[in-house]
Design an enzyme around this catalytic site. Structure first.
Site, PDB file in Angstrom:
ATOM      1  N   LYS A 165       0.850  -1.170   0.000  1.00  0.00           N
ATOM      2  CA  LYS A 165       0.000   0.000   0.000  1.00  0.00           C
ATOM      3  C   LYS A 165       0.897   1.235   0.000  1.00  0.00           C
ATOM      4  CE  LYS A 165      -3.554  -2.077  -0.590  1.00  0.00           C
ATOM      5  NZ  LYS A 165      -4.325  -1.807  -1.819  1.00  0.00           N
ATOM      6  N   LYS A 265     -13.369  -6.526  -8.703  1.00  0.00           N
ATOM      7  CA  LYS A 265     -13.924  -6.824  -7.380  1.00  0.00           C
ATOM      8  C   LYS A 265     -15.412  -7.134  -7.522  1.00  0.00           C
ATOM      9  CE  LYS A 265     -10.658  -4.153  -4.633  1.00  0.00           C
ATOM     10  NZ  LYS A 265      -9.624  -3.791  -5.611  1.00  0.00           N
TER      11      LYS A 265
HETATM   12 MG    MG Z   1      -6.041  -2.090  -5.923  1.00  0.00          MG
END
Ligand code: MG
Length: 367
Positions: A165, A265
């Site tokens: 991240k 997703k």
């Molecule tokens: Mg991503």
């Protein structure tokens, strides 16, 4: 078979690592997840899960799932849960947009279809490829040394794919990528996911600063056009995620050669029915995928596993076992990670048995 009741349960999912941090100072400590239950007139019930990554990741928020079910639910009472394209067509006509609201219902109906056909969802989604699927581990945003230590630790647990991240201070992000890459071994894969957090010129600078490192760059900037500009100035393999939320933009990105891998997703696209359409299209177009959801526990992980395991192996870049990040188990029978891999259940439907004592009383009932 008819849908006779739709219920929702609210479950809090704390994290083993306490806090999950990503771009722009965003973080979550306890995830607010909605378990959706669809009951039929035959006695069969199916379950799904929708868990946004907080209210500031995609245009989705936890209470919105529950509010949306109250709006949408009455439109599909009496419909056959096994007629999934027809059901999605009807949901899209009853409620414009809000794909994450539809996702839990759609997953639960796939669970019902699988149980009624006595087949795992994985096989109904196209067939099971191989024994297991590769998982990645998301590495929460910390100092470069802490992130490198976490990668080493998760590597020792069997993970071979890591998603850092980044999307924070550009110079620190360069140090993060360098520190982590020093931990890697042959066969590992490293992704630097900025989650829209970099301004375009900084993204180009960061990519150039790490140009000799074997790393994928994921969703560097907020808009599609900014990402495309960065893509055209870097030799790194490139992943798009947040911007790919419809078939229109997926086709546009293919036409622009804007990505090498796409992150799809389930709730971003509106359920297993819609993500299967996108997944099958990507296979036909030669684009590999990370297949996952925004977050979740056992039931979301089960749905992800069936989707990932029914994808040709060379097109499955990676997938996620969110149930190993959280401290609460909501169902028996969900996939359990082993050596950085997981498998979809061989049992009918999703192959999970919800723990009703953990779910508690429903917070939404439409009947
Ligand atoms: Mg991503």
């Amino acid at each position: 078979m008819k849908i006779k009741r739709i219920s929702a349960y609210r479950v809090e999912l704390p994290l083993h690592e306490v806090t999950y941090k990503w771009s722009g100072g965003k973080s979550v400590t306890v995830f607010d997840s909605t378990i959706v239950r669809v009951d039929t007139d035959t006695g069969l019930s199916g379950f799904g899960e929708v868990c946004p990554l907080g209210p500031f990741y995609l245009p989705a928020y936890a209470e919105g799932v529950r509010c949306g079910l109250k709006e949408l639910g009455p439109h599909i009472l009496g419909d056959d849960p096994r007629e999934l394209l027809k059901l999605n067509y009807k949901m899209d006509r009853a409620l414009k947009g809000h794909p994450y609201v539809k996702s839990g219902i759609d997953i639960a109906c796939w669970d019902i279809l699988g149980q009624s056909a006595n087949m795992p969802v994985c096989e109904l989604l196209g067939g099971r490829y191989g024994e297991t699927v590769h998982l990645y581990r998301a590495i929460s945003q910390e100092s470069p040394d802490e992130m490198a230590a976490k990668v080493a630790g998760y590597r020792a647990e069997g993970y071979r794919r890591f998603q850092l991240k980044v999307g924070g201070d550009p110079d620190t992000d360069i140090a993060r990528i360098r520190a982590v890459s020093a931990q890697l071994q042959s066969g590992d894969r490293l992704v630097a996911d900025a989650n829209t957090g970099w301004v375009q010129h900084e993204a180009v600078r960061i990519a150039k600063a790490v140009q000799n490192i074997d790393v994928y760059i994921e969703q560097p900037c907020l808009t599609y056009e900014e990402c495309l500009a960065v893509r055209r100035q870097t030799p790194h393999p490139f992943v798009l995620d947040e911007n790919i939320d419809s078939f229109d933009v997926l086709l546009r990105a293919k036409n622009d050669l804007a990505m090498d891998v796409v992150n799809l997703k389930i709730s971003k696209l509106g359920g297993l029915t819609r993500i299967k359409q996108a997944r099958d299209l990507c296979v036909s177009m030669g684009i590999a995928m990370t297949l996952e959801d925004s977050w979740g526990g056992d039931i979301a992980t089960a749905a992800i596993a069936h989707l990932a395991h029914s994808t040709p192996t060379e097109y499955l870049f990676t997938t996620t076992d969110f149930n190993s990040y959280v401290t609460v188990s909501t169902a028996d029978g969900a996939p359990q990670r082993k050596d950085g891999r997981m498998a979809a259940s061989l049992s009918p439907g999703l192959g999970i048995q919800p723990k009703m004592d953990v779910l508690g009383k429903p917070v939404v009932v439409v009947e």
